[in-house]
Scaffold this active site. Structure first.
Site, short mmCIF file in Angstrom:
data_model
loop_
_atom_site.label_atom_id
_atom_site.label_comp_id
_atom_site.label_asym_id
_atom_site.label_seq_id
_atom_site.Cartn_x
_atom_site.Cartn_y
_atom_site.Cartn_z
N SER A 147 122.88 -20.45 -44.22
CA SER A 147 124.30 -20.12 -44.38
C SER A 147 124.85 -19.34 -43.19
O SER A 147 124.13 -18.64 -42.49
CB SER A 147 124.54 -19.31 -45.66
OG SER A 147 125.83 -18.73 -45.69
N TYR A 160 124.41 -11.93 -51.33
CA TYR A 160 124.20 -13.23 -50.68
C TYR A 160 123.98 -13.07 -49.18
O TYR A 160 123.05 -13.65 -48.60
CB TYR A 160 125.41 -14.12 -50.96
CG TYR A 160 125.28 -15.55 -50.49
CD1 TYR A 160 124.53 -16.47 -51.20
CD2 TYR A 160 125.94 -15.98 -49.34
CE1 TYR A 160 124.43 -17.79 -50.78
CE2 TYR A 160 125.85 -17.29 -48.91
CZ TYR A 160 125.09 -18.20 -49.63
OH TYR A 160 125.00 -19.50 -49.21
#
Length: 267
Positions: A147, A160
């Site tokens: 990511s 996250y």
């Protein structure tokens, strides 16, 4: 050897975690087209059966397994089944992940831990389960879905971002520790991708205008669009193939240029 054969995955066994749909499904589908045998898992029988049906509809022969990637026992049992049914694993994609969008000061510690467990601890558990057989075979490819939050922060995604930043460093450490065994561990950092989960953020408003978040993402992306799961297929095949045999410890950001761009000057 014909140069293009470096990109072939013929005869290779690939396990893509959490690949019943979305990014994992697209990557597994590309691997199949490149010649690989496909294994995937998900957390429940219902999700695995749904994934099997989707692969079948796409003309893809894939083996699905119910496996909690946070459980060492589940992972060990799944590796054993894959070895028995398809062969030893050549390619691992740590794709399974979750996100909880909660302001940090409102987030409970157990919620933070839950994200870390799936997005960071699980890739550690799954990778260490397959590395010994990769060492024995003399080669292996591990791809971690890292990511853009491996590099950037944003409100409400503290867990996250922490997990994906840790996954970036786990990627580099696997490279450092096991590169001598001809194991390449790299990451893919997707930008904002069109998936069912992001569909509500791309819906037109009642007046025909873009959703505010949609406008924000398009304005921050030099490509001026969201990515598609197909945009991730070529990079994934490259990192899974012999074409990337001297690429190790790298995170390939597939983001339409967001990380390279400071943004438009205000008018």
């Amino acid at each position: 050897m014909d140069f293009i054969q470096n990109f072939s995955l013929t005869g290779k066994v690939a396990w893509v975690t959490g690949a019943s749909y979305g990014i994992g499904f697209a990557i597994a589908s590309a691997f199949f087209e490149a010649g690989a045998k496909i294994a995937f898992n998900d957390i429940s029988r219902e999700k695995v059966d749904s994934g099997i049906a989707a692969y079948r509809e796409a003309g893809i022969d894939a083996k699905g397994y119910v496996c909690n990637v946070c459980s060492e026992d589940d992972v060990a049992a799944t590796v054993k089944k894959i070895n028995e049914e398809l062969g030893t694993i050549d390619i691992l994609v740590n794709n399974a992940g979750i996100i909880k969008r909660i302001p940090m000061t409102e987030m409970k510690a157990e919620e933070f831990r839950a994200v870390i467990d799936v997005d960071l601890n699980a890739p550690f558990i799954v990778s260490k389960a397959v590395i010994p057989q990769m060492i024995e075979k003399g080669h292996g490819k591990i791809i971690n879905i890292c990511s853009m939050m491996s590099e950037l922060g944003r409100e409400t995604v503290s867990a996250y971002a922490a997990a994906k930043g840790g996954l970036k460093m786990l990627t580099r450490n696997i490279c450092s520790e096991y590169g001598k065994y001809n194991i390449q561990c790299n990451g893919i950092g997707p930008g904002y991708i069109e998936t069912p989960q992001t569909a509500p953020l791309r819906e037109r408003q009642s007046d025909g205008s873009r959703h505010p978040f949609d406008s924000f993402i398009v304005s921050k992306t030099p490509a001026e669009r969201w990515g598609t799961t197909a945009d991730l297929q070529g990079p994934a095949v490259f990192l899974a193939s012999d074409a990337s045999n001297f690429v190790n410890g790298h995170v390939l950001y597939v983001d339409g240029g967001i990380l390279a761009y400071i943004g438009k000057q205000p008018q």
